[in-house]
Design a protein around this motif. Structure first.
Motif, PDB file in Angstrom:
ATOM      1  N   ILE A   1       0.843  -1.195   0.000  1.00 28.74           N
ATOM      2  CA  ILE A   1       0.000   0.000   0.000  1.00 28.74           C
ATOM      3  C   ILE A   1       0.877   1.242   0.000  1.00 28.74           C
ATOM      4  CG2 ILE A   1      -2.018  -1.055   1.080  1.00 28.74           C
ATOM      5  CD1 ILE A   1      -1.091   0.004   3.750  1.00 28.74           C
ATOM      6  N   ASP A   2       0.366   2.312  -0.612  1.00 28.82           N
ATOM      7  CA  ASP A   2       1.086   3.586  -0.684  1.00 28.82           C
ATOM      8  C   ASP A   2       0.048   4.701  -0.597  1.00 28.82           C
ATOM      9  OD1 ASP A   2       2.875   5.638  -1.082  1.00 28.82           O
ATOM     10  OD2 ASP A   2       2.944   5.395  -3.267  1.00 28.82           O
ATOM     11  N   TYR A   3      -0.072   5.308   0.574  1.00 26.92           N
ATOM     12  CA  TYR A   3      -1.058   6.359   0.797  1.00 26.92           C
ATOM     13  C   TYR A   3      -0.349   7.714   0.835  1.00 26.92           C
ATOM     14  CZ  TYR A   3      -4.037   2.462   2.304  1.00 26.92           C
ATOM     15  OH  TYR A   3      -4.761   1.294   2.374  1.00 26.92           O
ATOM     16  N   ARG A   4      -0.702   8.593  -0.097  1.00 29.30           N
ATOM     17  CA  ARG A   4      -0.068   9.917  -0.151  1.00 29.30           C
ATOM     18  C   ARG A   4      -1.088  11.047  -0.243  1.00 29.30           C
ATOM     19  NH1 ARG A   4       3.236   9.509  -5.199  1.00 29.30           N
ATOM     20  NH2 ARG A   4       2.111   7.574  -5.600  1.00 29.30           N
ATOM     21  N   ASN A   5      -2.347  10.739   0.009  1.00 31.04           N
ATOM     22  CA  ASN A   5      -3.377  11.779  -0.079  1.00 31.04           C
ATOM     23  C   ASN A   5      -3.439  12.599   1.213  1.00 31.04           C
ATOM     24  OD1 ASN A   5      -4.404   9.255   1.074  1.00 31.04           O
ATOM     25  ND2 ASN A   5      -6.365  10.332   1.240  1.00 31.04           N
ATOM     26  N   ARG A   6      -3.603  13.906   1.057  1.00 33.62           N
ATOM     27  CA  ARG A   6      -3.735  14.801   2.216  1.00 33.62           C
ATOM     28  C   ARG A   6      -5.195  15.056   2.563  1.00 33.62           C
ATOM     29  NH1 ARG A   6       0.961  19.424   1.182  1.00 33.62           N
ATOM     30  NH2 ARG A   6       2.735  17.968   1.192  1.00 33.62           N
TER      31      ARG A   6
END
Length: 234
Positions: free
Chosen positions: A106-111
């Motif tokens: 998983i790669d979460y980069r949302n603000r």
């Protein structure tokens, strides 16, 4: 009229083929139980495979039933945390990926944390993307679930795989924003054309954009969702 009938029939054949595959596997596994009768661990392992395969087939059937009910407006749109949905899907599928010697990251980069969606439908979209990705990759080429902010103000949920190129005909159809019927993807054996059809219809219902990105070494399937203006306390 004749071409329309052929078109409908081809979609029905894809559905029948995809539902036949897990049923055949369950039958094969059930028959193998006798061979494992003296091995408790083997019986348990086969039993777990039967349950998991049956659950995936039932999920496909339930998703098709939901597609048939979309016009009834039964699926409420509300503020949803896409990271939480992705976490649920990854937790649900990690054993299946591990069993098939695959890895899912998983790669979460949302603000911005919340999107406007339906929890059930978004879960099905991500689940179908991940199932497709499981067929391509391995321990050295893990599939990836990502959540990122978009410049157009939306949030993208995507699943990256390392499979063969998607045929141009399918790519063009998805580029239009939807898949008209379940399709067989000949160049990607094991890939679920029915899963892409379901994802397309659910995305359309949620007023989201459905698409794909073709990489030199695989494909990313994505859904771009409108951001919820509700404040998030996460």
């Amino acid at each position: 009229m004749e071409s329309e009938v052929i078109d409908v029939n081809s979609g029905a054949l894809v559905v029948a083929h995809e539902l036949k595959a897990p049923l055949s596997l369950v039958r094969q596994l059930a028959l193998s139980l006798e061979l494992e009768s003296g091995n408790p661990d083997g019986v348990q392992r086969v039993g777990e495979q039967i349950v998991a395969t049956s659950e995936r087939a039932l999920r496909q059937v339930n998703d098709l039933l939901k597609v048939a009910r979309l016009d009834d407006a039964l699926f409420e749109l509300e503020p949803v945390n896409p990271r939480a949905i992705c976490d649920d899907v990854v937790n649900e599928l990690w054993q299946l990926f591990k069993f098939n010697r695959r890895e899912l990251r998983i790669d979460y980069r949302n603000r911005r944390y919340l999107v406007v969606a339906n929890r059930q439908l978004l879960h099905s979209v991500v689940y179908n993307f991940c199932l497709n990705a499981m067929n391509y990759g391995g321990e050295e080429l893990p599939s990836e679930v990502s959540v990122t902010d978009r410049r157009d103000g939306k949030i993208r949920v995507a699943v990256r795989d390392y499979g063969p190129a998607v045929p141009t005909r399918i790519w063009r159809e998805i580029k239009r924003g939807f898949v008209e019927k379940p399709v067989e993807i000949a160049m990607r054996p094991g890939s679920s054309g029915m899963g892409l059809y379901i994802a397309s219809r659910f995305a359309q219902y949620m007023q989201a954009d459905f698409g794909l990105i073709r990489h030199r070494d695989g494909t990313s399937f994505y859904i771009d969702l409108p951001v919820s203006r509700q404040l998030s306390f996460i």
